[in-house]
Design a protein around this motif. Sequence first.
Motif, short mmCIF file in Angstrom:
data_model
loop_
_atom_site.label_atom_id
_atom_site.label_comp_id
_atom_site.label_asym_id
_atom_site.label_seq_id
_atom_site.Cartn_x
_atom_site.Cartn_y
_atom_site.Cartn_z
N SER A 256 0.20 -7.50 4.00
CA SER A 256 0.95 -6.97 2.84
C SER A 256 2.46 -6.92 3.15
N ASN A 257 2.82 -6.59 4.38
CA ASN A 257 4.25 -6.59 4.71
C ASN A 257 4.79 -8.01 4.87
N LEU A 258 4.01 -8.86 5.51
CA LEU A 258 4.43 -10.25 5.70
C LEU A 258 4.67 -10.93 4.34
N PRO B 288 6.77 7.24 7.48
CA PRO B 288 7.05 6.22 8.49
C PRO B 288 5.76 5.70 9.12
N SER B 289 5.85 4.50 9.62
CA SER B 289 4.73 3.94 10.38
C SER B 289 4.48 4.81 11.61
N LEU B 290 3.23 4.92 12.00
CA LEU B 290 2.86 5.75 13.16
C LEU B 290 3.53 5.24 14.43
N ALA B 291 3.98 4.00 14.42
CA ALA B 291 4.64 3.40 15.58
C ALA B 291 6.10 3.85 15.71
N LYS B 292 6.56 4.67 14.78
CA LYS B 292 7.98 5.02 14.77
C LYS B 292 8.23 6.48 15.10
N PHE B 293 7.23 7.17 15.65
CA PHE B 293 7.40 8.60 15.95
C PHE B 293 7.84 8.86 17.38
N PRO C 79 0.82 -1.22 0.00
CA PRO C 79 0.00 0.00 0.00
C PRO C 79 0.86 1.28 0.00
N LYS C 80 1.90 1.31 0.84
CA LYS C 80 2.73 2.53 0.89
C LYS C 80 3.57 2.70 -0.38
N GLY C 81 4.17 1.61 -0.85
CA GLY C 81 4.99 1.68 -2.06
C GLY C 81 4.18 2.17 -3.25
N GLY D 129 -0.34 2.02 10.16
CA GLY D 129 -0.51 2.98 9.06
C GLY D 129 0.59 4.02 9.14
N TYR D 130 0.49 5.03 8.29
CA TYR D 130 1.61 5.95 8.08
C TYR D 130 1.23 7.41 8.18
N ALA D 131 2.19 8.23 8.58
CA ALA D 131 2.04 9.69 8.42
C ALA D 131 3.02 10.11 7.34
N GLU E 99 4.70 -9.22 14.21
CA GLU E 99 3.32 -8.82 13.92
C GLU E 99 3.40 -7.84 12.77
N ASN E 100 2.52 -7.99 11.80
CA ASN E 100 2.50 -7.08 10.66
C ASN E 100 1.20 -7.24 9.90
N PRO E 101 0.83 -6.22 9.14
CA PRO E 101 -0.26 -6.45 8.19
C PRO E 101 0.21 -7.48 7.15
N MET F 149 9.62 -11.53 20.27
CA MET F 149 8.79 -10.97 19.20
C MET F 149 9.36 -9.64 18.71
N ARG F 150 9.60 -9.54 17.42
CA ARG F 150 10.08 -8.29 16.85
C ARG F 150 8.96 -7.24 16.87
N ILE F 151 9.32 -6.03 17.32
CA ILE F 151 8.36 -4.92 17.26
C ILE F 151 9.00 -3.69 16.62
N GLN F 152 8.14 -2.76 16.22
CA GLN F 152 8.60 -1.44 15.81
C GLN F 152 8.91 -0.65 17.09
N SER F 153 9.55 0.51 16.91
CA SER F 153 10.06 1.24 18.10
C SER F 153 8.96 2.01 18.83
C1 LMR Z 1 7.46 -2.28 10.26
O1 LMR Z 1 8.56 -1.86 10.62
O2 LMR Z 1 7.02 -3.39 10.57
C2 LMR Z 1 6.60 -1.40 9.39
O3 LMR Z 1 6.55 -0.13 9.99
C3 LMR Z 1 7.13 -1.25 8.01
C4 LMR Z 1 6.27 -0.31 7.23
O4 LMR Z 1 6.73 0.78 6.92
O5 LMR Z 1 5.14 -0.71 6.91
#
Ligand code: LMR
Length: 337
Positions: free
Chosen positions: A214-216, A91-96, A41-43, A237-239, A210-212, A170-174
């Motif tokens: 589309s990323n997996l 970036p993913s909203l989880a990375k702010f 979706p983002k690409g 999702g993204y900003a 964990e991922n949507p 479990m791998r997570i975003q920051s």
């Molecule tokens: C992730 O790190 O799992 C995602 O934020 C990657 C992304 O940009 O969808």
Amino acid sequence: MRISRLLFAVVISGLFATPFAALADDPIVIKFSHVVANDTPKGLAAEFFAKRAAELTKGKVKVEVYGNSTLYKDKEELEALQLGAVQMLAPSLAKFGPLGVKEFEVFDLPYIFDNYADLHKVTQGPIGKSLLKKLEPKGVTGLAFWDNGFKSFSANTPILMPEDLKGKKMRIQSSKVLEAQMRALKAIPQVMAFSEVYQALQTGVVDGTENPISNLFTQKFFEVQKHLALTEHGYLGYAVIVNKKFWDGLPADVRGQLEAAMKDTTEHANKIAKEQNDKDLEGVKKSGKTAIHVPTPEQRRAFKKALIPVHEEMASRIGKDLLQSVYKETGFDPSKL
Ligand code: LMR
């Protein structure tokens, strides 16, 4: 890339750069860096924006898209944007959080959005606008929210109940909310850049993620994860953000055309996100490499029961008022399972 290399790049480009369109026909270049595959979706949205920006500015702006972490990984891309080495990211909203804007982690709270329609009440409404405003003091202008989708857990062992993730790395975003979420499941959270996840899963550095979908699917995590549970326990999702100095320095007419291009792109992005995730789920099924489990209503309730306490635990980090206003907008009630 390390900061010193980044700084070097910025200084060098500053020495040789000419102001906007100094040579009359030179386009203004926007470097748009992201970490996912192009057919996500983002690409796809980034490519759509590049095309629409060229059309609406009549070629005055050239958007160069660098996907799949080819320029920068997660944390570096934010530094690069602030330094002006790239102009646009999503970036993913989880990375702010590392940028100091903890409020964005409200989107990481488990089960806070039941569906895209509820989510859009927040991202496309006044709360979304005020969240983007919080980026300004960081030298960043927020332009839009783009969807990906709802996350599911994967691992090499079946995930039927919350206990199945106990003790798993479990791998997570920051995001501190995601850290609390994994701890609520008695799993061990490990923050890791997206570009490193495949190898970490393959070598056993982490057990799951964990991922949507589309990323997996596009990162081929399904090759190294035997089990996928369609828990859809959280949103990703993204900003879309730009370097503020760059954005404010654009000629006003060009900025207006880019805003229009972004508006069209956001509509398109949020239309295709679910379609892409649905399509990629078919891809995972076809691969035959990953067993897909759809939680039963009881299993879903058990996950909710384990994860909803994260809301209260993280309320003061996110801001109680913000949390309440999101609940009000979507009708979410944390006391209901
Ligand atoms: C992730 O790190 O799992 C995602 O934020 C990657 C992304 O940009 O969808």
